[in-house]
Scaffold this motif. Structure first.
Motif, PDB file in Angstrom:
ATOM      1  N   ALA A 109     -62.066  35.233  11.286  1.00 57.78           N
ATOM      2  CA  ALA A 109     -62.828  35.972  12.260  1.00 57.78           C
ATOM      3  C   ALA A 109     -62.017  37.255  12.503  1.00 57.78           C
ATOM      4  CB  ALA A 109     -62.921  34.987  13.550  1.00 57.78           C
ATOM      5  N   ILE A 110     -62.153  37.951  11.269  1.00 57.74           N
ATOM      6  CA  ILE A 110     -61.290  39.232  11.234  1.00 57.74           C
ATOM      7  C   ILE A 110     -61.979  40.191  10.313  1.00 57.74           C
ATOM      8  CG2 ILE A 110     -59.295  38.756   9.831  1.00 57.74           C
ATOM      9  CD1 ILE A 110     -57.445  40.280  11.686  1.00 57.74           C
ATOM     10  N   GLU A 111     -61.899  41.482  10.608  1.00 54.94           N
ATOM     11  CA  GLU A 111     -62.201  42.331   9.660  1.00 54.94           C
ATOM     12  C   GLU A 111     -61.296  42.485   8.337  1.00 54.94           C
ATOM     13  OE1 GLU A 111     -63.048  47.003   8.758  1.00 54.94           O
ATOM     14  OE2 GLU A 111     -62.801  46.281  10.809  1.00 54.94           O
ATOM     15  N   THR A 112     -61.813  42.262   7.195  1.00 52.83           N
ATOM     16  CA  THR A 112     -60.967  42.514   5.874  1.00 52.83           C
ATOM     17  C   THR A 112     -61.214  43.509   5.139  1.00 52.83           C
ATOM     18  OG1 THR A 112     -62.382  40.689   4.761  1.00 52.83           O
ATOM     19  CG2 THR A 112     -60.475  39.994   6.141  1.00 52.83           C
ATOM     20  N   ARG A 113     -60.146  44.185   4.552  1.00 51.72           N
ATOM     21  CA  ARG A 113     -60.375  45.357   3.470  1.00 51.72           C
ATOM     22  C   ARG A 113     -59.479  44.919   2.298  1.00 51.72           C
ATOM     23  NH1 ARG A 113     -60.299  50.836   6.870  1.00 51.72           N
ATOM     24  NH2 ARG A 113     -61.654  50.430   8.731  1.00 51.72           N
ATOM     25  N   SER A 114     -59.814  45.569   1.263  1.00 49.64           N
ATOM     26  CA  SER A 114     -58.997  45.500  -0.304  1.00 49.64           C
ATOM     27  C   SER A 114     -57.546  46.034   0.209  1.00 49.64           C
ATOM     28  CB  SER A 114     -59.761  46.207  -1.142  1.00 49.64           C
ATOM     29  OG  SER A 114     -58.844  46.216  -2.214  1.00 49.64           O
ATOM     30  N   LEU A 115     -56.615  45.581  -0.469  1.00 53.33           N
ATOM     31  CA  LEU A 115     -55.205  45.956  -0.355  1.00 53.33           C
ATOM     32  C   LEU A 115     -55.180  47.356  -1.303  1.00 53.33           C
ATOM     33  CD1 LEU A 115     -52.611  45.190   0.642  1.00 53.33           C
ATOM     34  CD2 LEU A 115     -52.033  44.337  -1.657  1.00 53.33           C
TER      35      LEU A 115
ATOM     36  N   PRO B  33     -59.366  26.593  12.902  1.00 50.27           N
ATOM     37  CA  PRO B  33     -59.121  26.331  14.383  1.00 50.27           C
ATOM     38  C   PRO B  33     -58.371  27.420  14.939  1.00 50.27           C
ATOM     39  CG  PRO B  33     -59.020  24.465  13.151  1.00 50.27           C
ATOM     40  CD  PRO B  33     -59.272  25.400  11.916  1.00 50.27           C
ATOM     41  N   ALA B  34     -57.568  28.346  14.291  1.00 48.71           N
ATOM     42  CA  ALA B  34     -56.748  29.017  15.043  1.00 48.71           C
ATOM     43  C   ALA B  34     -57.286  30.241  15.428  1.00 48.71           C
ATOM     44  CB  ALA B  34     -55.554  29.428  13.683  1.00 48.71           C
ATOM     45  N   ALA B  35     -58.736  30.648  14.803  1.00 48.76           N
ATOM     46  CA  ALA B  35     -59.252  31.858  14.967  1.00 48.76           C
ATOM     47  C   ALA B  35     -59.593  32.043  16.540  1.00 48.76           C
ATOM     48  CB  ALA B  35     -60.720  31.980  14.027  1.00 48.76           C
ATOM     49  N   GLU B  36     -59.820  30.694  17.192  1.00 47.58           N
ATOM     50  CA  GLU B  36     -60.050  30.919  18.464  1.00 47.58           C
ATOM     51  C   GLU B  36     -59.040  31.297  19.390  1.00 47.58           C
ATOM     52  OE1 GLU B  36     -60.993  27.366  22.328  1.00 47.58           O
ATOM     53  OE2 GLU B  36     -60.987  26.974  20.075  1.00 47.58           O
ATOM     54  N   PHE B  37     -57.770  31.342  18.976  1.00 44.56           N
ATOM     55  CA  PHE B  37     -56.592  31.717  19.428  1.00 44.56           C
ATOM     56  C   PHE B  37     -55.904  33.040  19.288  1.00 44.56           C
ATOM     57  CE2 PHE B  37     -56.999  27.092  19.660  1.00 44.56           C
ATOM     58  CZ  PHE B  37     -56.878  26.938  21.055  1.00 44.56           C
ATOM     59  N   THR B  38     -56.178  33.639  17.799  1.00 40.09           N
ATOM     60  CA  THR B  38     -55.479  34.564  17.647  1.00 40.09           C
ATOM     61  C   THR B  38     -55.965  35.968  18.116  1.00 40.09           C
ATOM     62  OG1 THR B  38     -56.933  34.486  15.480  1.00 40.09           O
ATOM     63  CG2 THR B  38     -54.711  33.801  15.393  1.00 40.09           C
ATOM     64  N   PRO B  39     -57.193  36.135  18.585  1.00 42.24           N
ATOM     65  CA  PRO B  39     -57.679  37.459  19.272  1.00 42.24           C
ATOM     66  C   PRO B  39     -56.847  37.810  20.477  1.00 42.24           C
ATOM     67  CG  PRO B  39     -59.577  36.211  18.316  1.00 42.24           C
ATOM     68  CD  PRO B  39     -58.472  35.300  18.158  1.00 42.24           C
ATOM     69  N   LEU B  40     -56.438  36.652  21.225  1.00 40.44           N
ATOM     70  CA  LEU B  40     -55.815  36.689  22.466  1.00 40.44           C
ATOM     71  C   LEU B  40     -54.412  37.073  21.969  1.00 40.44           C
ATOM     72  CD1 LEU B  40     -55.664  36.701  25.400  1.00 40.44           C
ATOM     73  CD2 LEU B  40     -54.993  34.213  25.291  1.00 40.44           C
ATOM     74  N   ARG B  41     -53.807  36.623  21.013  1.00 35.17           N
ATOM     75  CA  ARG B  41     -52.314  37.089  20.727  1.00 35.17           C
ATOM     76  C   ARG B  41     -52.391  38.575  20.390  1.00 35.17           C
ATOM     77  NH1 ARG B  41     -51.719  31.938  16.476  1.00 35.17           N
ATOM     78  NH2 ARG B  41     -51.939  30.141  18.084  1.00 35.17           N
ATOM     79  N   ARG B  42     -53.331  38.985  19.572  1.00 38.02           N
ATOM     80  CA  ARG B  42     -53.305  40.301  18.930  1.00 38.02           C
ATOM     81  C   ARG B  42     -53.762  41.334  20.097  1.00 38.02           C
ATOM     82  NH1 ARG B  42     -56.071  37.878  14.551  1.00 38.02           N
ATOM     83  NH2 ARG B  42     -58.156  38.456  15.220  1.00 38.02           N
ATOM     84  N   ALA B  43     -54.598  40.933  21.110  1.00 35.89           N
ATOM     85  CA  ALA B  43     -54.486  41.653  22.130  1.00 35.89           C
ATOM     86  C   ALA B  43     -53.628  41.809  23.067  1.00 35.89           C
ATOM     87  CB  ALA B  43     -55.812  41.017  23.083  1.00 35.89           C
TER      88      ALA B  43
END
Length: 465
Positions: A155-161, A43-53
């Motif tokens: 809902a974000i791009e992920t890559r290996s550490l 449910p947080a994924a609806e809100f985090t893009p705006l925070r990052r923006a």
């Protein structure tokens, strides 16, 4: 340690795990395939893009690096329960299940900003790490998610550490981290006003905390029978924190008798005696890492004495005065001033002040503050003292806005060796703390389900004992 390094196993020198290739092949075979598991979006994924923006807009042209942080060593090869940095949790929506050492990168060098989450993904059961590394091996500490699972969840791009160091090297040190004061202030101030997801999580934290207080009330008899009854109180609350949430939001203050006058009493090794008060300051941190912060002062035997009641109701009057005036447009610091006037009036009425109420309220005097040295409230959320790096003009000197969540927590504390008060006051400490949400017209008491008034509190105790 570089981000792509495999964490060393502190137990390697005492390991008896076979290391032959034949054993590695055997351990890597015969496991069911779990790679097709469907992951629901948080449910947080609806809100985090705006925070990052908002972060990207404030630091346009920069690459912003927010680290979750490593696991913290308690002693030798044992570690504390993991908790990521609050800014990382806020900007990703990843809470209690964050993989240690993960890193969020917000690339704001172009108008089309991009966010990437680097994490140490599952190594697979065909690796020696799986069974041989007691620090991060999944046979030891549990399975880590795949890159795709985390990408679906948040809902974000992920890559290996393992790619992170190479990514950083290409930036040639042209990036900023939370060591940058402006960034640290901004991500802290970004949490001053909560969104709908955060408010819902705070309600969960409050509800879980109230269950903790009920569990304490149910165990008061047991606490009274134990020489370290405060520990019984502490563990009763902790049982609910773990059952209902992720952990404690902070170390529980279970302060009986004169220990209530030590504001951050967390030793909790004293007795819980008939006739004394118990000041319990505790909060549950839920899986999203939002925490409540609640204090109630209760009579251990179920009934306030006349003097205990008088002191308690003085503190309640101070709190209620703040509730009555808190609304959008009021300065945060004005709430403290409102509570302090009541505290000054009460201590003057008891004859404790060397002059008038107005004399005491003079900034140069503040005599009443001898019995309440702390503030009346603080912001609350991912941290118990949330938004702590916010600039003063954005916090204490700022206006209240709808969506802010903070505490209202006046108190009175008469130390056992305080010769400026009568003997019967000495050793009594009272604090009442509620968590409140600013609405369009005032404030909502999120902790209202936990009684505050004397008669209601005594009835609540009788019900749960």
């Amino acid at each position: 340690m570089s981000k792509d390094a495999v964490k060393p196993d502190p137990g390697a020198n005492r390991s008896r795990t076979p290391t032959s290739q034949a054993f590695l092949d055997y351990m890597g075979s015969g496991w069911a395939d779990d790679s097709s598991e469907t992951v629901a979006v948080s449910p947080a994924a609806e809100f985090t893009p705006l925070r990052r923006a908002k972060v990207a807009a404030a630091f346009a042209g920069e690459v912003i690096v927010i680290e979750a942080g490593p696991a913290a060593t308690r002693s030798n090869d044992t570690e504390y329960r993991y908790r990521p940095h609050s800014a990382f949790a806020h900007l990703t929506g990843w809470g209690a299940h964050t993989v240690p050492d993960s890193v969020l990168v917000i690339d704001a060098r172009t108008e089309a900003t991009k966010s990437i989450l680097f994490l140490r993904e599952t190594a697979g059961k065909d690796s020696s790490e799986f069974f041989a590394n007691s620090a991060i091996g999944e046979f030891w500490v549990g399975q880590r998610p795949s890159l795709s699972a985390v990408s679906q969840l948040l809902a974000i791009e992920t890559r290996s550490l393992s790619e992170y160091e190479d990514f950083l090297s290409k930036l040639e040190n042209n990036y900023i981290t939370l060591e940058n004061l402006a960034l640290a202030e901004f991500v802290s101030e970004l949490r001053l006003v909560k969104d709908d997801f955060e408010i819902a999580e705070m309600r969960k934290a409050v509800a879980a905390s109230i269950k903790g207080f009920e569990e304490v009330a149910s165990n008061l008899g047991k606490a009274m029978a134990h020489p370290r009854g405060e520990r019984v109180v502490e563990t009763a609350f902790f049982s609910q924190a773990r059952a209902e949430g992720h952990d404690l939001g902070y170390e529980t203050i279970a302060a009986a008798g004169h220990h209530a006058c030590t504001l951050h009493w967390i030793i909790n090794n004293g007795p819980v005696r008939d006739g004394d008060l118990l000041l319990l300051d505790a909060g549950v941190e839920v899986e999203s890492l939002y925490t409540a912060d609640v204090t109630r002062t209760i009579p251990i035997n179920g009934k306030f004495s006349p003097l205990q009641r008088e002191i308690y109701e003085a503190v309640l009057e101070a709190a209620d005065a703040v509730f009555a005036m808190a609304k959008p447009g009021v300065l945060f610091k004005e709430m403290h001033a409102t509570a302090m006037r009541v505290i000054a009036e009460k201590t003057h009425g008891w004859g404790f002040l060397p002059g008038s109420v107005e004399d005491s309220l003079n900034p140069e005097n503040q005599h009443h503050r001898r019995w309440m040295v702390h503030g009346t409230g603080h912001h609350l959320g991912l941290d118990v003292h949330d938004c702590a790096q916010a600039r003063r003009e954005m916090s204490m000197d700022a206006e209240l806005k709808p969506g802010m969540i903070f505490t209202i927590e006046p108190g009175l504390y008469f130390h056992k060796d305080d010769l400026l008060v009568p003997a019967e006051f000495r050793g009594i400490g009272v604090r009442i703390e509620d968590d409140v949400l600013v609405t369009e017209t005032g404030v909502e008491n999120l902790t209202a389900a936990l009684p505050r008034k004397v008669d209601e509190l005594e009835a609540w105790l009788a019900k749960h004992r």
